[in-house]
Write a protein that holds these residues in place. Structure first.
Motif, mmCIF file in Angstrom:
data_model
loop_
_atom_site.group_PDB
_atom_site.id
_atom_site.type_symbol
_atom_site.label_atom_id
_atom_site.label_comp_id
_atom_site.label_asym_id
_atom_site.label_seq_id
_atom_site.Cartn_x
_atom_site.Cartn_y
_atom_site.Cartn_z
ATOM 1 N N VAL A 32 0.839 -1.201 0.000
ATOM 2 C CA VAL A 32 0.000 0.000 0.000
ATOM 3 C C VAL A 32 0.876 1.253 0.000
ATOM 4 C CG1 VAL A 32 -1.681 1.331 1.340
ATOM 5 C CG2 VAL A 32 -1.999 -1.125 1.038
ATOM 6 N N MET A 33 1.925 1.263 0.801
ATOM 7 C CA MET A 33 2.821 2.418 0.848
ATOM 8 C C MET A 33 3.515 2.633 -0.494
ATOM 9 S SD MET A 33 2.351 3.809 3.698
ATOM 10 C CE MET A 33 3.661 5.004 3.633
ATOM 11 N N GLN A 34 3.850 1.558 -1.204
ATOM 12 C CA GLN A 34 4.444 1.696 -2.534
ATOM 13 C C GLN A 34 3.451 2.347 -3.495
ATOM 14 O OE1 GLN A 34 5.655 -2.341 -3.349
ATOM 15 N NE2 GLN A 34 7.747 -1.968 -2.632
ATOM 16 N N GLN A 35 2.176 1.978 -3.392
ATOM 17 C CA GLN A 35 1.154 2.568 -4.251
ATOM 18 C C GLN A 35 0.976 4.053 -3.930
ATOM 19 O OE1 GLN A 35 -0.409 1.100 -6.909
ATOM 20 N NE2 GLN A 35 1.069 -0.507 -6.486
ATOM 21 N N ILE A 36 1.009 4.392 -2.661
ATOM 22 C CA ILE A 36 0.902 5.800 -2.267
ATOM 23 C C ILE A 36 2.103 6.578 -2.810
ATOM 24 C CG2 ILE A 36 0.972 7.394 -0.303
ATOM 25 C CD1 ILE A 36 -0.626 5.263 1.263
ATOM 26 N N SER A 37 3.292 6.013 -2.668
ATOM 27 C CA SER A 37 4.511 6.679 -3.148
ATOM 28 C C SER A 37 4.492 6.907 -4.647
ATOM 29 C CB SER A 37 5.748 5.847 -2.785
ATOM 30 O OG SER A 37 5.911 5.796 -1.397
ATOM 31 N N SER A 38 3.866 5.986 -5.380
ATOM 32 C CA SER A 38 3.828 6.115 -6.837
ATOM 33 C C SER A 38 2.803 7.149 -7.296
ATOM 34 C CB SER A 38 3.521 4.760 -7.487
ATOM 35 O OG SER A 38 2.165 4.404 -7.279
ATOM 36 N N GLY A 39 1.945 7.588 -6.377
ATOM 37 C CA GLY A 39 0.947 8.597 -6.721
ATOM 38 C C GLY A 39 -0.227 8.053 -7.508
ATOM 39 N N SER A 40 -0.468 6.745 -7.429
ATOM 40 C CA SER A 40 -1.533 6.139 -8.224
ATOM 41 C C SER A 40 -2.901 6.176 -7.533
ATOM 42 C CB SER A 40 -1.176 4.684 -8.563
ATOM 43 O OG SER A 40 -1.130 3.899 -7.393
ATOM 44 N N PHE A 41 -3.034 6.943 -6.489
ATOM 45 C CA PHE A 41 -4.314 7.026 -5.792
ATOM 46 C C PHE A 41 -5.084 8.267 -6.225
ATOM 47 C CE2 PHE A 41 -1.187 9.191 -3.209
ATOM 48 C CZ PHE A 41 -1.821 10.353 -2.844
ATOM 49 N N GLU A 42 -6.411 8.201 -6.083
ATOM 50 C CA GLU A 42 -7.260 9.362 -6.384
ATOM 51 C C GLU A 42 -7.366 10.272 -5.174
ATOM 52 O OE1 GLU A 42 -11.061 8.202 -7.873
ATOM 53 O OE2 GLU A 42 -10.200 7.082 -9.531
ATOM 54 N N GLU A 43 -7.539 9.658 -4.013
ATOM 55 C CA GLU A 43 -7.705 10.443 -2.793
ATOM 56 C C GLU A 43 -7.168 9.673 -1.602
ATOM 57 O OE1 GLU A 43 -11.396 12.728 -1.827
ATOM 58 O OE2 GLU A 43 -11.486 11.237 -0.234
ATOM 59 N N LEU A 44 -6.500 10.382 -0.717
ATOM 60 C CA LEU A 44 -5.984 9.821 0.522
ATOM 61 C C LEU A 44 -6.478 10.698 1.661
ATOM 62 C CD1 LEU A 44 -4.105 8.060 2.294
ATOM 63 C CD2 LEU A 44 -2.246 9.591 1.655
ATOM 64 N N GLU A 45 -7.166 10.074 2.600
ATOM 65 C CA GLU A 45 -7.685 10.801 3.761
ATOM 66 C C GLU A 45 -7.160 10.123 5.020
ATOM 67 O OE1 GLU A 45 -12.006 11.543 5.863
ATOM 68 O OE2 GLU A 45 -11.910 11.334 3.695
#
Length: 81
Positions: A32-45
């Motif tokens: 999950v942290m790798q996905q966040i680092s790659s910027g592939s998310f729409e929204e993070l809360e």
């Protein structure tokens, strides 16, 4: 600030990603942290709750941009009055 008692994380992905439910908690968190680092998310809360009862919320993504736009529009309306 004090001790954090509770953290809630809500994460929406653009395309999703594959992850086996057979992974360990550490492996899931790392993925999950790798996905966040790659910027592939729409929204993070992220919402933090402290031992004194106070809460702080951080939003990155689509809703955060919309909220900023709404605040700017409200400021413009105040200026016109």
């Amino acid at each position: 600030m004090g001790k954090v008692n509770k953290v809630k994380v809500d994460l929406d992905f653009e395309e999703g990603f594959e992850l086996s439910h057979k992974k360990s908690a550490e492996e899931v968190l790392k993925a999950v942290m790798q996905q966040i680092s790659s910027g592939s998310f729409e929204e993070l809360e992220v919402e933090l709750e402290y031992d004194d009862g106070s809460t702080y919320e951080y939003v990155i993504g689509e809703d955060a941009e919309e909220e900023d736009d709404d605040e700017e529009e409200d400021d413009d309306d105040d200026d016109n009055e």
